[in-house]
Design a protein around this motif. Sequence first.
Motif, PDB file in Angstrom:
ATOM      1  N   PHE A 116     -15.692   0.995  -0.517  1.00 48.75           N
ATOM      2  CA  PHE A 116     -15.391   1.254  -1.919  1.00 48.75           C
ATOM      3  C   PHE A 116     -14.509   0.143  -2.498  1.00 48.75           C
ATOM      4  O   PHE A 116     -14.750  -0.346  -3.610  1.00 48.75           O
ATOM      5  N   ALA A 117     -13.467  -0.234  -1.746  1.00 46.25           N
ATOM      6  CA  ALA A 117     -12.542  -1.270  -2.215  1.00 46.25           C
ATOM      7  C   ALA A 117     -13.248  -2.615  -2.333  1.00 46.25           C
ATOM      8  O   ALA A 117     -13.058  -3.345  -3.315  1.00 46.25           O
ATOM      9  N   PHE A 118     -14.095  -2.945  -1.357  1.00 47.64           N
ATOM     10  CA  PHE A 118     -14.809  -4.222  -1.363  1.00 47.64           C
ATOM     11  C   PHE A 118     -15.824  -4.279  -2.514  1.00 47.64           C
ATOM     12  O   PHE A 118     -15.903  -5.288  -3.229  1.00 47.64           O
ATOM     13  N   VAL A 159      -7.448  -0.453  -0.880  1.00 49.25           N
ATOM     14  CA  VAL A 159      -7.520   0.034   0.502  1.00 49.25           C
ATOM     15  C   VAL A 159      -6.295   0.890   0.821  1.00 49.25           C
ATOM     16  O   VAL A 159      -6.402   1.968   1.407  1.00 49.25           O
ATOM     17  N   GLY A 160      -5.113   0.412   0.427  1.00 47.04           N
ATOM     18  CA  GLY A 160      -3.884   1.166   0.678  1.00 47.04           C
ATOM     19  C   GLY A 160      -3.858   2.492  -0.059  1.00 47.04           C
ATOM     20  O   GLY A 160      -3.526   3.531   0.516  1.00 47.04           O
ATOM     21  N   PHE A 162      -6.434   4.237  -1.377  1.00 45.86           N
ATOM     22  CA  PHE A 162      -7.481   5.148  -0.905  1.00 45.86           C
ATOM     23  C   PHE A 162      -7.138   5.710   0.472  1.00 45.86           C
ATOM     24  O   PHE A 162      -7.482   6.856   0.782  1.00 45.86           O
ATOM     25  N   SER A 163      -6.467   4.927   1.308  1.00 45.19           N
ATOM     26  CA  SER A 163      -6.032   5.423   2.623  1.00 45.19           C
ATOM     27  C   SER A 163      -4.992   6.520   2.456  1.00 45.19           C
ATOM     28  O   SER A 163      -4.987   7.507   3.206  1.00 45.19           O
ATOM     29  N   PHE A 164      -4.122   6.354   1.474  1.00 48.12           N
ATOM     30  CA  PHE A 164      -3.125   7.385   1.154  1.00 48.12           C
ATOM     31  C   PHE A 164      -3.837   8.668   0.700  1.00 48.12           C
ATOM     32  O   PHE A 164      -3.492   9.778   1.130  1.00 48.12           O
ATOM     33  N   CYS A 165      -4.848   8.520  -0.165  1.00 52.68           N
ATOM     34  CA  CYS A 165      -5.616   9.673  -0.650  1.00 52.68           C
ATOM     35  C   CYS A 165      -6.360  10.356   0.499  1.00 52.68           C
ATOM     36  O   CYS A 165      -6.438  11.591   0.554  1.00 52.68           O
ATOM     37  N   LEU A 166      -6.892   9.554   1.412  1.00 53.39           N
ATOM     38  CA  LEU A 166      -7.580  10.102   2.582  1.00 53.39           C
ATOM     39  C   LEU A 166      -6.616  10.930   3.431  1.00 53.39           C
ATOM     40  O   LEU A 166      -6.942  12.046   3.864  1.00 53.39           O
ATOM     41  N   PHE A 167      -5.427  10.394   3.651  1.00 52.60           N
ATOM     42  CA  PHE A 167      -4.401  11.098   4.419  1.00 52.60           C
ATOM     43  C   PHE A 167      -4.032  12.425   3.762  1.00 52.60           C
ATOM     44  O   PHE A 167      -3.926  13.462   4.433  1.00 52.60           O
ATOM     45  N   THR A 262      -0.993   1.306   5.048  1.00 48.84           N
ATOM     46  CA  THR A 262      -2.390   1.649   5.310  1.00 48.84           C
ATOM     47  C   THR A 262      -2.575   2.059   6.766  1.00 48.84           C
ATOM     48  O   THR A 262      -3.213   3.079   7.066  1.00 48.84           O
ATOM     49  N   ALA A 263      -2.010   1.262   7.662  1.00 47.80           N
ATOM     50  CA  ALA A 263      -2.093   1.559   9.095  1.00 47.80           C
ATOM     51  C   ALA A 263      -1.416   2.893   9.415  1.00 47.80           C
ATOM     52  O   ALA A 263      -1.926   3.691  10.211  1.00 47.80           O
TER      53      ALA A 263
END
Length: 278
Positions: A116-118, A159-160, A162-167, A262-263
Amino acid sequence: MKRLLAIELQKIWKNRASRILTISYFVILSFIALIASIKFDIGNFKLHFAEMGIFNFPYIWHFNTYIASILKLFLAIVIVSMMANEYSYGTLKQNLIDGMSKKEFILSKFLTVILFAFTSTVFVFVMSLILGYSFSSYTELGIVFSDLEYLLAYFIKLVGFFSFCLFLGILVKRSAFALGFLLIWFLVEKISYLTLKFDIFNRDPRVDQVYAFMPLESMSNLIIEPFSRLSIIKNIQSAVGEKGIKDYDVHFTSILIVLLWTAIFIFLSYKIIKKRDL
């Protein structure tokens, strides 16, 4: 990896709401081009945004990535819903029964985040090139392809975020609650920052240094607002005696902080899934 990504894309495309939100995001993103057609003509006051230089190279990279990053909430809803639907429809349990490991499950979600980010970054890149060559006063290659670090910052920021939203989607399980938690986090982080930053009795410069390590603030610091770079704004600042000195550069430390978050978000997502009784 291709198999995992294909599974996730199939889930998103088969979900009507996610499909509509994804398409709407890219349609709305393209509306940035409409800014060029906005004109104000009131008496002696005339304003044409395209003539203000917002689409000049290399400024356009800064302007477009900043505006596009504001719209990221559309895809954030897709990311959160993507995770919430796993619990609602039981697809998470079914994937595990079919042989997918929990590590592969998290990897498939993270690959979707990166895709999505790319895709969004490539979309902004192409759109900026088209707008730039249509309106920019400078079209030399050396100028056109300078300041591309804003595209990198935009990609890392998405990326950061969306990773937060995923979490949050994994942690809370319900998309509405996850988005509510995201809003609360944003308000707490922003209000506490502004309270400390503009405390008339204690304007400690260390406030910026501390909050640069907060999740949302660190993402925000990747792309600073571009409007004060415009000549018309600088002229207004000079007229009122304000000397606006701001650092607009994309810094490696800011990128590193967001990558670290992100990690952390992906690691915590995996830990929750690993320990949770599904």
